[in-house]
Design an enzyme around this catalytic site. Sequence first.
Site, PDB file in Angstrom:
ATOM      1  N   LYS A 185      43.904  18.077  25.771  1.00 52.85           N
ATOM      2  CA  LYS A 185      44.438  18.193  27.134  1.00 52.85           C
ATOM      3  C   LYS A 185      43.323  18.620  28.073  1.00 52.85           C
ATOM      4  O   LYS A 185      42.481  19.457  27.712  1.00 52.85           O
ATOM      5  CB  LYS A 185      45.581  19.217  27.139  1.00 52.85           C
ATOM      6  CG  LYS A 185      46.341  19.315  28.460  1.00 52.85           C
ATOM      7  CD  LYS A 185      47.519  20.282  28.328  1.00 52.85           C
ATOM      8  CE  LYS A 185      48.335  20.377  29.619  1.00 52.85           C
ATOM      9  NZ  LYS A 185      49.501  21.297  29.481  1.00 52.85           N
ATOM     10  N   SER A 245      55.632  22.918  28.080  1.00 55.42           N
ATOM     11  CA  SER A 245      54.729  21.786  28.314  1.00 55.42           C
ATOM     12  C   SER A 245      54.221  21.062  27.078  1.00 55.42           C
ATOM     13  O   SER A 245      53.629  20.000  27.206  1.00 55.42           O
ATOM     14  CB  SER A 245      53.517  22.240  29.129  1.00 55.42           C
ATOM     15  OG  SER A 245      53.838  22.196  30.476  1.00 55.42           O
ATOM     16  N   SER A 293      53.932  19.429  30.870  1.00 56.90           N
ATOM     17  CA  SER A 293      52.732  18.935  31.498  1.00 56.90           C
ATOM     18  C   SER A 293      51.752  18.268  30.524  1.00 56.90           C
ATOM     19  O   SER A 293      50.834  17.595  30.984  1.00 56.90           O
ATOM     20  CB  SER A 293      52.016  20.076  32.221  1.00 56.90           C
ATOM     21  OG  SER A 293      51.568  21.045  31.286  1.00 56.90           O
TER      22      SER A 293
HETATM   23  N1  GLN Z   1      57.628  22.874  33.619  1.00 53.51           N
HETATM   24  C1  GLN Z   1      57.165  24.215  33.603  1.00 53.51           C
HETATM   25  C2  GLN Z   1      56.335  24.491  34.843  1.00 53.51           C
HETATM   26  O1  GLN Z   1      56.231  23.634  35.639  1.00 53.51           O
HETATM   27  C3  GLN Z   1      56.367  24.492  32.361  1.00 53.51           C
HETATM   28  C4  GLN Z   1      55.002  23.937  32.414  1.00 53.51           C
HETATM   29  C5  GLN Z   1      54.131  24.385  31.264  1.00 53.51           C
HETATM   30  O2  GLN Z   1      54.601  24.765  30.197  1.00 53.51           O
HETATM   31  N2  GLN Z   1      52.836  24.394  31.517  1.00 53.51           N
HETATM   32  O3  GLN Z   1      55.821  25.532  35.056  1.00 53.51           O
END
Ligand code: GLN
Length: 481
Positions: free
Chosen positions: A81, A181, A157
């Site tokens: 990532k 994410s 994400s």
């Molecule tokens: N969807 C959540 C956010 O927008 C989690 C994102 C994540 O785990 N990085 O913060």
Amino acid sequence: MHDPIHPDFSTYPAMTISELRQRFSEGTLTPAAVLQQLAGRISERDTRTGAYLSYQLDTALAEAERADLSLPLGGIPIAIKDNINTFGLPCSCGSKILAGNYRAPYDATVIRKLRAAGAIPFGRMNMDEFAMGSSTENSALQTTRNPHDPERIAGGSSGGSCAAVADGTAVVALGSDTGGSIRQPASHCGVTGLKPSYGRVSRFGLVAYASSLDQIGPVGTCVEDVARVLQAIAGHDPNDSTSLNAPVPDYLTTVNDGVKGLRLGLPKEYFGDGIDPGVRRLVEAAVAKLAAQGAEIVEISLPHTEFAVATYYVLAPAEASSNLSRFDGIRYGHRAAAPADIPDLYQRSREEGFGPEVKRRIILGTYVLSSGYYEAYYGRAQKVRTLIRRDFEQAFAGVDAILSPVAPTPARKLGGSSVDPLQEYLSDIFTLAPNLAGCCAISVPCGTTAFDGAAALPVGLQIIGPHLGEAMLLRVAKAAE
Ligand code: GLN
């Protein structure tokens, strides 16, 4: 030569790490050949999927030449990532503020450990900007599509990491998970993704979003691959004071122990209204399958579940607003042209560099931390976080692991800016609480369902384990697989 990576979903899952290692040791396949085939598949498929931001075949091939195949991940390529620093490579975090000229000055601890285990970091994977989002549509750089349906999101994400594994353009990958994410895109793409317990894996070299919630974790086509990657990256790191100095068990020795005699909890708050009927049916079928293997299924309660979304969306933006203050146009990345003075330099570099969701979070976070509101929002959210953590502690006094859906629905259609941010936050309902509590959790594919005009979209079962309970988690996941 046999294609080591699955050619289509009918032969899914792909060749696993243990199969690749077997072929390497027989001499019927080389790490270089795997990399060449991945590169071929990327040029064939990733023009559509858009999971890769970049990859460096030459460097990877040179590493493949030197690979020590006797090591646990010897010669295995792993996609990373784009918020995990890998020496000399871009680390854009899906943001224009870093995409231009930032190169990682060092290896994150997880990269160092992967290299020590023989793995070859290969590919920088698309993501929601600074990991803020659940669709990868918040990437400022490109769109990632779901390999099962290109009109749909991959989730986020860590959408690039999960889509590539699903698309057969990566064997395994690393993602990061602050509130879902890794698990949510794994569920949407039909792959396996694990969020380790807080402190299990070093965050050193992970670009911070919300430091008290962030964890790096593995994505793969099967539970065993995820266990192998976790084994390589887990453990104490003196460079991260929140990483725990606790022994790392050998996950592979217990992964096949089965669920006979285990007590598995179904939190009643996680099976209420708002879950798509197809998701519910598949999760219930997965639960029945575990029961048939001898697990005892018990109803439990996590009474503060309804506060998880509000708590997370106060704490995560608060930490983000502080963490992202380092992007000032001076030390990192984009710098505005011809600034009038220092405040103008800060202001315009950030205005030009950050996308709308990141700005929304910084404004929200600054507000909840501001004097006069601090106690009402941040202070109160910290207290509710303690209650949520206690819910899990109490539950784990009576059960070995907890089962739930990962997300209320399968992957929605790509919608970009027309998507209401509040609706998007609410869809994180099942994944946020394990981060708030510090527990480990995994998403394992449990089938496909028709949804919103699509014939067959993947659905994940979430298994939540107690703090440092990864061995138990993987064991239940393997039984569910
Ligand atoms: N969807 C959540 C956010 O927008 C989690 C994102 C994540 O785990 N990085 O913060």
